[in-house]
Design an enzyme around this catalytic site. Sequence first.
Site, PDB file in Angstrom:
ATOM      1  N   CYS A 113       0.833  -1.205   0.000  1.00  0.00           N
ATOM      2  CA  CYS A 113       0.000   0.000   0.000  1.00  0.00           C
ATOM      3  C   CYS A 113       0.865   1.253   0.000  1.00  0.00           C
ATOM      4  O   CYS A 113       0.571   2.222  -0.707  1.00  0.00           O
ATOM      5  CB  CYS A 113      -0.930  -0.007   1.209  1.00  0.00           C
ATOM      6  SG  CYS A 113      -2.001   1.444   1.308  1.00  0.00           S
ATOM      7  N   CYS A 209      -5.392  -3.491   7.173  1.00  0.00           N
ATOM      8  CA  CYS A 209      -6.236  -2.300   7.089  1.00  0.00           C
ATOM      9  C   CYS A 209      -7.627  -2.577   6.537  1.00  0.00           C
ATOM     10  O   CYS A 209      -8.603  -1.994   6.996  1.00  0.00           O
ATOM     11  CB  CYS A 209      -5.536  -1.241   6.243  1.00  0.00           C
ATOM     12  SG  CYS A 209      -4.908  -1.849   4.669  1.00  0.00           S
TER      13      CYS A 209
END
Length: 371
Positions: A113, A209
């Site tokens: 990410c 996440c």
Amino acid sequence: MGIIFYTTQMPNFEQNQVIAVGLSGGVDSSVAALVLKEKGYEVIGLFMQNWETDSKDPFCTAEQDLSDAKAIADHIGIPLYVVNFSKAYWNHVFQHCLDEFAQGRTPNPDVWCNREIKFKSLLDHAKKLGATHLATGHYACIQNENNEYRLLKSNDSHKDQSYFLHLLNQYQLANSVFPIGGYQKSEVRAIAKKRGFINHAKKDSTGICFIGERKFKDFLNEFLLAQPGNIETPEGKIIGKHDGIMFYTVGQRKGLHIGGRPDAGEAPWYVVDKDVKRNVLIVVQGYEHPLLYSQELTCTNLHWIRDTEPSFPLTCKAKTRCRQADQTCVITRLDNDHCHVQFEHPQRAITRGQSVVFYLGNECLGGGIIN
């Protein structure tokens, strides 16, 4: 000594330059924005939406995070823009994670990410809005030595996040700022509390996440077909059944449901390996079992932060987990994309799919994926 990019010695920017801050709604990015604002820079906030979810989803905090980010932006006096990168996140991060889980590996989505979304998609968006740099609330530092950028550990060794940033390249570092890299976490919270930030005591985000606080197994079942199979000892003795090897990782103890066997001692069982071809989970008994330890590994997908890679063999330090103490090792190059890492001491629960990250002193050199 080059310029270190954190609050005690910010880069020599013009004060009318625009710096975008990735505001997550957490305390770290909030204080990062405050630091820049009070140093006279023009600051804009960017809130990322990386996951499409039902607003009624009890496990997703995105709605609350956005509310907190808006409150902080208003408090500081900066504009806040909401940007949706859910498609890019799916294509470049989540799909990669699914592929890794399906192969019995344990990926680290935060690493991907950072490279593909925060310091690529978000950085590009910041540039389109007129910002010269992107700032985040990461605990790390950037040093510029004659226009070569080095990634350094944070001053707070307990919160250092250089492990998760090891895939960044020279362009990404040159256009990024970590304003709180020189602070301790306790100082950041104290600043937020003193300034009346509503999130000064907000819990740090943990875990993967896109899963949030929900059960990992329940979430993964929505996207991958689980195949139950046997749990075996290294000798081949079947001692239980697993729900699907994608749900387990090396070193795991919980969720095996094989304790209290009359033919075994009281020591807990741990996952030591996953035989993907046979769909078998291999376990051993005891935290210090020798098979949980290894003194070497190979890694692939090598990335070096500096433009010039180091000379080999290289004696340095390495981490195979983010909170691990630095471990002395020797790196030997195997080919353009693979290397062998020999540790000075045996390492526990080295896990395929996780990152091994290399350091010389406080500098993060780069890393690779454990193979």
